[in-house]
Design an enzyme around this catalytic site. Structure first.
Site, PDB file in Angstrom:
ATOM      1  CD  GLU A  35       1.409   8.595   4.864  1.00  0.00           C
ATOM      2  OE1 GLU A  35       1.482   7.685   5.810  1.00  0.00           O
ATOM      3  OE2 GLU A  35       2.242   9.549   4.912  1.00  0.00           O
ATOM      4  CG  PHE A  56      10.381  13.753   7.272  1.00  0.00           C
ATOM      5  CD1 PHE A  56       9.757  15.119   7.689  1.00  0.00           C
ATOM      6  CD2 PHE A  56      10.071  13.024   6.241  1.00  0.00           C
ATOM      7  CE1 PHE A  56       8.967  15.757   6.320  1.00  0.00           C
ATOM      8  CE2 PHE A  56       9.355  13.630   5.393  1.00  0.00           C
ATOM      9  CZ  PHE A  56       8.651  14.803   5.034  1.00  0.00           C
ATOM     10  CG  ASP A  72       2.011  15.484  16.139  1.00  0.00           C
ATOM     11  OD1 ASP A  72       1.765  15.112  17.264  1.00  0.00           O
ATOM     12  OD2 ASP A  72       2.439  15.179  15.145  1.00  0.00           O
ATOM     13  CG  HIS A  79       1.744   1.980   4.510  1.00  0.00           C
ATOM     14  ND1 HIS A  79       0.427   2.175   3.812  1.00  0.00           N
ATOM     15  CD2 HIS A  79       2.093   3.275   5.005  1.00  0.00           C
ATOM     16  CE1 HIS A  79       0.036   3.266   3.767  1.00  0.00           C
ATOM     17  NE2 HIS A  79       0.858   4.025   4.496  1.00  0.00           N
ATOM     18  CB  SER A 139      -1.083   0.179   1.155  1.00  0.00           C
ATOM     19  OG  SER A 139      -0.034  -0.226   2.454  1.00  0.00           O
TER      20      SER A 139
HETATM   21  P1  FAD Z   1      -2.044   8.086  20.152  1.00  0.00           P
HETATM   22  O1  FAD Z   1      -2.018   6.586  19.719  1.00  0.00           O
HETATM   23  O2  FAD Z   1      -3.396   8.857  20.576  1.00  0.00           O
HETATM   24  O3  FAD Z   1      -0.598   8.208  20.768  1.00  0.00           O
HETATM   25  C1  FAD Z   1      -0.107   9.492  21.223  1.00  0.00           C
HETATM   26  C2  FAD Z   1       0.744   9.623  22.392  1.00  0.00           C
HETATM   27  O4  FAD Z   1      -0.021   9.673  23.418  1.00  0.00           O
HETATM   28  C3  FAD Z   1       1.648   8.566  22.465  1.00  0.00           C
HETATM   29  O5  FAD Z   1       2.834   8.761  23.280  1.00  0.00           O
HETATM   30  C4  FAD Z   1       0.872   7.635  23.413  1.00  0.00           C
HETATM   31  O6  FAD Z   1       1.605   6.699  24.267  1.00  0.00           O
HETATM   32  C5  FAD Z   1       0.159   8.486  24.317  1.00  0.00           C
HETATM   33  N1  FAD Z   1      -1.194   7.990  24.663  1.00  0.00           N
HETATM   34  C6  FAD Z   1      -2.074   7.232  24.259  1.00  0.00           C
HETATM   35  N2  FAD Z   1      -3.198   7.042  24.964  1.00  0.00           N
HETATM   36  C7  FAD Z   1      -3.001   7.644  26.131  1.00  0.00           C
HETATM   37  C8  FAD Z   1      -3.505   7.776  27.407  1.00  0.00           C
HETATM   38  N3  FAD Z   1      -4.872   7.290  27.580  1.00  0.00           N
HETATM   39  N4  FAD Z   1      -3.139   8.515  28.482  1.00  0.00           N
HETATM   40  C9  FAD Z   1      -1.868   9.151  28.270  1.00  0.00           C
HETATM   41  N5  FAD Z   1      -1.141   8.845  27.004  1.00  0.00           N
HETATM   42  C10 FAD Z   1      -1.580   8.105  25.989  1.00  0.00           C
HETATM   43  N6  FAD Z   1      -0.323  12.833  11.765  1.00  0.00           N
HETATM   44  C11 FAD Z   1      -1.289  13.541  10.916  1.00  0.00           C
HETATM   45  O7  FAD Z   1      -1.653  14.893  11.404  1.00  0.00           O
HETATM   46  N7  FAD Z   1      -1.929  13.386   9.833  1.00  0.00           N
HETATM   47  C12 FAD Z   1      -1.733  11.980   9.230  1.00  0.00           C
HETATM   48  O8  FAD Z   1      -2.403  11.653   8.354  1.00  0.00           O
HETATM   49  C13 FAD Z   1      -0.978  11.158   9.874  1.00  0.00           C
HETATM   50  N8  FAD Z   1      -0.571   9.904   9.326  1.00  0.00           N
HETATM   51  C14 FAD Z   1       0.128   9.109  10.234  1.00  0.00           C
HETATM   52  C15 FAD Z   1       0.195   7.735   9.706  1.00  0.00           C
HETATM   53  C16 FAD Z   1       1.138   6.728  10.411  1.00  0.00           C
HETATM   54  C17 FAD Z   1       1.198   5.370   9.709  1.00  0.00           C
HETATM   55  C18 FAD Z   1       2.004   7.147  11.702  1.00  0.00           C
HETATM   56  C19 FAD Z   1       2.691   6.330  12.073  1.00  0.00           C
HETATM   57  C20 FAD Z   1       1.815   8.628  11.936  1.00  0.00           C
HETATM   58  C21 FAD Z   1       1.032   9.518  11.258  1.00  0.00           C
HETATM   59  N9  FAD Z   1       0.673  10.704  11.808  1.00  0.00           N
HETATM   60  C22 FAD Z   1      -0.106  11.689  11.075  1.00  0.00           C
HETATM   61  C23 FAD Z   1       1.621  11.187  12.981  1.00  0.00           C
HETATM   62  C24 FAD Z   1       0.794  11.231  14.416  1.00  0.00           C
HETATM   63  O9  FAD Z   1      -0.371  11.661  14.187  1.00  0.00           O
HETATM   64  C25 FAD Z   1       1.699  11.595  15.203  1.00  0.00           C
HETATM   65  O10 FAD Z   1       2.601  10.545  15.688  1.00  0.00           O
HETATM   66  C26 FAD Z   1       0.876  11.844  16.696  1.00  0.00           C
HETATM   67  O11 FAD Z   1       1.909  12.588  17.561  1.00  0.00           O
HETATM   68  C27 FAD Z   1       0.324  10.824  17.175  1.00  0.00           C
HETATM   69  O12 FAD Z   1      -0.825   9.903  16.700  1.00  0.00           O
HETATM   70  P2  FAD Z   1      -1.283   8.670  17.444  1.00  0.00           P
HETATM   71  O13 FAD Z   1      -2.499   8.232  16.569  1.00  0.00           O
HETATM   72  O14 FAD Z   1      -0.245   7.596  17.050  1.00  0.00           O
HETATM   73  O15 FAD Z   1      -1.712   9.082  18.843  1.00  0.00           O
END
Ligand code: FAD
Length: 272
Positions: free
Chosen positions: A6, A205, A98, A255, A4
């Site tokens: 991105e 990055f 973020d 991916h 896949s």
């Molecule tokens: P989460 O899974 O919510 O985790 C974020 C942080 O919070 C981690 O440190 C985790 O340990 C902590 N955490 C989680 N749950 C809790 C809780 N209940 N209490 C306390 N801490 C907690 N960003 C974009 O803006 N747009 C995109 O399209 C995008 N695509 C991405 C695709 C991939 C494959 C990856 C790997 C990253 C992508 N990102 C994107 C980046 C991502 O949004 C950032 O890394 C962001 O900081 C974390 O998102 P997450 O969904 O992993 O967050």
């Protein structure tokens, strides 16, 4: 082997034309889906929708929109997902995103697990949901153990699969997979593969997202930074070897972070 790719949503007419061409070229190896990134708080959200609808309408490959929840309200998420559902989109990459600096209202969601739970509660199993995984730990995490536990929470909330942040050390991936299996997680963890084509961009990055570039790679990239041919040849060899190592250990799904280019990812995929 499954693949896949991105993309980020292009903003200019020229960028759109380039991406059309890239999509056509990548379609030649029958990828499972094309995913499109989503900017936090409006920056690229319209452009994401436009790109996703264009892929879904015109390509032979299905579109998988990314959706980040930070700063968003439930009504906005529903409005967007209804549009996706109406055109038969049934894959999503669900993220927290973020928070842009200066923003105070984080909206209805704090973490990605809440978004996954919300989407599953509203749409049952209509959307196959991928979440993000961090073999080298998410940069905001207090420690590895809590990060793994938070990842497991996303799976418990309903995630069907995960895509990793990119990495260049295959051992980091295998260690992560082992550790989460011990936490009872059994969804597919698909490695995110970042081709190496540009020294400055990759270092920038990696500093932002916490992906490590092993020293031996960094030293060579520094050496080749003004010699793009040598850098690309070296990058292709490193990333192909990485994928080959993953493949030898049973990984069969990759991916690619295409950066809206076809040739670097295609060359790696074809070597495999
Ligand atoms: P989460 O899974 O919510 O985790 C974020 C942080 O919070 C981690 O440190 C985790 O340990 C902590 N955490 C989680 N749950 C809790 C809780 N209940 N209490 C306390 N801490 C907690 N960003 C974009 O803006 N747009 C995109 O399209 C995008 N695509 C991405 C695709 C991939 C494959 C990856 C790997 C990253 C992508 N990102 C994107 C980046 C991502 O949004 C950032 O890394 C962001 O900081 C974390 O998102 P997450 O969904 O992993 O967050």
């Amino acid at each position: 082997m499954k693949t896949s790719f991105e993309f980020f949503p292009p903003r200019t007419e020229k960028g759109k034309q380039t991406l059309h061409q890239v999509r056509q070229e990548l379609s030649s190896i029958n990828p499972e889906y094309f995913s499109v990134t989503f900017g936090a708080l409006g920056t690229t959200q319209e452009a994401t929708l436009e790109t996703v609808l264009d892929i879904q309408k015109n390509d032979t490959v299905v579109a998988a929109p990314h959706l980040s929840c930070i700063g968003s309200k439930k009504e906005i998420i529903i409005e967007l997902l209804d549009q996706y559902k109406a055109v038969n989109i049934n894959r999503l990459v669900a993220l927290r995103g973020d928070i842009p600096s200066g923003v105070r209202d984080i909206g209805d969601f704090h973490y990605a697990n809440e978004l996954v739970e919300f989407v599953k509660s509203q749409y049952n199993n209509h959307f196959h949901i991928e979440v993000a995984a961090y073999p080298e730990v998410h940069p905001e995490s207090k420690n590895r153990q809590t990060d793994l536990q938070h990842f497991a929470d996303k799976v418990k909330a309903g995630a069907d699969g995960a895509i990793t942040q990119y990495f260049y050390d295959a051992e980091a991936y295998f260690k992560f997979v082992d550790e989460i299996e011990k936490l009872g997680v059994s969804i597919p963890i698909i490695p995110g593969i970042m081709p190496i084509t540009n020294y400055t961009q990759l270092v920038r990055f990696s500093n932002m997202c916490g992906a490590k570039i092993p020293n031996w790679i960094l030293k060579k990239l520094e050496l080749y930074q003004d010699d793009l041919d040598s850098l690309s040849t070296f990058g292709l060899e490193v990333v192909t070897n990485l994928c080959q190592t993953l493949k030898e250990q049973g990984v069969n799904n990759f991916h690619f972070y295409s950066m809206n280019r076809s040739q670097p990812s295609l060359e790696i995929a074809k070597h495999l």
